[in-house]
Design a protein around this motif. Structure first.
Motif, short mmCIF file in Angstrom:
data_model
loop_
_atom_site.label_atom_id
_atom_site.label_comp_id
_atom_site.label_asym_id
_atom_site.label_seq_id
_atom_site.Cartn_x
_atom_site.Cartn_y
_atom_site.Cartn_z
N GLU A 152 72.46 46.52 -71.11
CA GLU A 152 72.02 47.89 -70.81
C GLU A 152 70.59 48.11 -71.26
O GLU A 152 69.81 48.82 -70.61
N THR A 153 70.22 47.50 -72.39
CA THR A 153 68.83 47.59 -72.86
C THR A 153 67.90 46.96 -71.83
O THR A 153 66.82 47.50 -71.53
N GLN A 154 68.30 45.83 -71.30
CA GLN A 154 67.49 45.17 -70.28
C GLN A 154 67.29 46.07 -69.07
O GLN A 154 66.16 46.21 -68.56
N LYS A 155 68.35 46.71 -68.59
CA LYS A 155 68.24 47.61 -67.44
C LYS A 155 67.31 48.77 -67.75
O LYS A 155 66.48 49.18 -66.91
N ASP B 27 63.74 49.66 -65.82
CA ASP B 27 63.49 50.97 -65.22
C ASP B 27 62.21 51.60 -65.75
O ASP B 27 61.40 52.15 -64.98
N GLN B 28 62.03 51.55 -67.05
CA GLN B 28 60.85 52.17 -67.66
C GLN B 28 59.56 51.47 -67.23
O GLN B 28 58.55 52.13 -66.93
N LEU B 29 59.57 50.16 -67.17
CA LEU B 29 58.37 49.42 -66.78
C LEU B 29 58.06 49.60 -65.30
O LEU B 29 56.89 49.73 -64.91
N GLU B 30 59.09 49.63 -64.47
CA GLU B 30 58.87 49.87 -63.04
C GLU B 30 58.31 51.27 -62.81
O GLU B 30 57.50 51.47 -61.89
N SER B 31 58.71 52.24 -63.63
CA SER B 31 58.20 53.61 -63.48
C SER B 31 56.71 53.69 -63.82
O SER B 31 56.04 54.65 -63.43
N LEU B 32 56.20 52.68 -64.51
CA LEU B 32 54.77 52.61 -64.82
C LEU B 32 53.99 51.87 -63.73
O LEU B 32 52.79 51.64 -63.88
N GLY B 33 54.67 51.49 -62.67
CA GLY B 33 54.01 50.78 -61.59
C GLY B 33 53.89 49.29 -61.82
O GLY B 33 53.14 48.60 -61.10
N GLY C 62 66.55 39.17 -71.61
CA GLY C 62 65.21 39.60 -71.92
C GLY C 62 64.46 40.11 -70.70
O GLY C 62 64.94 40.05 -69.57
N VAL C 63 63.26 40.63 -70.95
CA VAL C 63 62.39 41.15 -69.90
C VAL C 63 60.96 40.72 -70.21
O VAL C 63 60.55 40.70 -71.38
N ALA C 64 60.21 40.39 -69.18
CA ALA C 64 58.77 40.10 -69.33
C ALA C 64 58.02 40.76 -68.20
O ALA C 64 58.58 41.04 -67.13
N VAL C 65 56.74 41.03 -68.43
CA VAL C 65 55.91 41.62 -67.41
C VAL C 65 54.46 41.23 -67.67
O VAL C 65 54.03 41.17 -68.82
#
Length: 387
Positions: free
Chosen positions: A33-36, A40-46, A56-59
């Motif tokens: 759930e943390t990953q989701k 969502d938060q990073l995608e909302s930043l474009g 995990g998540v990376a960007v």
């Protein structure tokens, strides 16, 4: 607008992120759930984040041949929270008791600030939201295996510290945390009736002698100028008052800073386990697990953190902290790239941010969050300018 000013303006959002994460903790390797939420938060930043290392998540932000990676750990601990905060954990038996919710909120803040500047960046900054720092083998290895450090020249990270007042920053050049190992000793004796000990081989006696003898490793086998800790954490045996149990199990931890000391402690453990058990006619097996290696900060990269902190409003002082006996899997990144892992104070007695890490009432001073955003953002930009 300066990065510091923009980070200060983000205070409310940083607090919102941190409190959401605090209320919804997940233990190591279970951060689905943390990953989701992070995606969502990073995608909302474009931005275009991606899953990595299972949970995990990376960007990536920016482009170029030079690359800097910044890490935040996202997992919580199997601890029942005892605070009365309105954002206390809603998951029984799970709590963010080590500040990872703050680390993650800070890195989200870095993402927001850098996303608006990515066309101006002199290279690529990769944000790593890493799972499972609290559980061996750790999430850092998973991310590295999945290529998170491909094209990366330097790594950067922070850890909030309840031992340091808000507004202070510190690090060690060289070894900052210990090699953190664990061990299990299984003793096989011969059970029997408590009234006839001569017909049995008592594993509790063997385990007791081992517990005392193991303490001599540090006091008599190691150089007293080298910090070493050997601790027996559990001793399990028996089920009834008048029965000699057939077996016993001891578990413990070893903390060292050098490879030589690590090998010496392990060798002495092996000798003591073999000889003391044999002296009693018992059989014992040592299972020694090498955990996270020592976090080792490079000199040039650490000096840049110190220079950034010295000119940053809100930072009151730099602390040359003493090496910590704690373990930390950020060290795996430093085996691939040079970099720094620094400590950021979050202690504030007026806000009850006084409890040690892993305590069921641990919390942090949220005024430290924008300072962390500024420090990580400014330092990463300076790393990109290095040759």
């Amino acid at each position: 607008m300066s990065i510091h000013h923009e980070a200060s303006e983000l205070s409310t959002q940083l607090t919102t992120w941190r409190r959401h994460l605090h209320a919804h903790p997940e233990v190591s390797f279970q951060e689905f759930e943390t990953q989701k939420y992070l995606l969502d938060q990073l995608e909302s930043l474009g931005l275009k984040p991606y899953r990595i290392g299972q949970t995990g998540v990376a960007v990536d932000i920016g482009e170029g041949s030079k690359g800097v990676a910044i890490r935040a750990d996202i997992d919580a601990l199997p601890i029942q929270e005892e605070s009365n905060w309105p954002f206390r954990s809603v998951n029984d038996g799970v709590m963010h008791a080590c500040g990872h919710d703050g680390h993650t909120a800070i890195l989200l803040g870095v993402a927001k600030i850098l996303a608006s500047r990515q066309d101006q960046l002199p290279g690529r900054i990769r944000l790593m939201f890493q799972p499972a720092e609290e559980k061996i083998p750790g999430g850092a290895k998973l991310l590295i295996q999945d290529g998170v450090l491909d094209g990366i020249d330097r790594v950067l990270g922070l850890h909030l510290s309840s031992d340091m007042p808000t507004g202070t920053v510190g690090a060690v050049v060289g070894a900052q945390t210990a090699n953190a190992d664990s061990f299990t000793i299984d003793i096989e004796g011969q059970g029997g009736h408590g009234s006839q000990p001569h017909l049995s081989i008592d594993p509790i006696i063997v385990g007791s002698e081992l517990t005392l003898a193991i303490q001599s490793i540090v006091s008599r086998s190691m150089n007293p100028r080298s910090p070493v800790v050997v601790t027996i954490g559990t001793f399990h045996s028996g089920a009834n008052f008048n029965i000699i149990a057939p077996r016993a199990r001891l578990t413990g931890t070893v903390r060292t800073f050098s490879v030589e000391d690590r090998r010496q402690v392990r060798r002495r453990l092996e000798e003591l386990v073999a000889h003391i058990s044999a002296a009693h006619g018992a059989h014992a097996v040592l299972d020694y697990v090498e955990g996270y290696p020592s976090v080792t900060n490079s000199e040039r990269e650490t000096s840049i953190v110190r220079e950034v902190a010295a000119r940053l409003p809100g930072i009151q002082s730099w602390m040359d902290i003493e090496p910590l006996m704690a373990g930390e899997d950020f060290s795996y990144y430093q085996e691939v790239c040079p970099g720094t892992f620094f400590m950021l104070g979050c202690r504030n007695e007026e806000q009850e941010a006084i409890w040690p890490h892993h305590h069921p009432r641990f919390t942090l001073d949220e005024n430290a969050l924008p300072l962390g955003v500024s420090l990580l953002s400014e330092t990463a930009l300076q790393y990109l300018l290095l040759p």
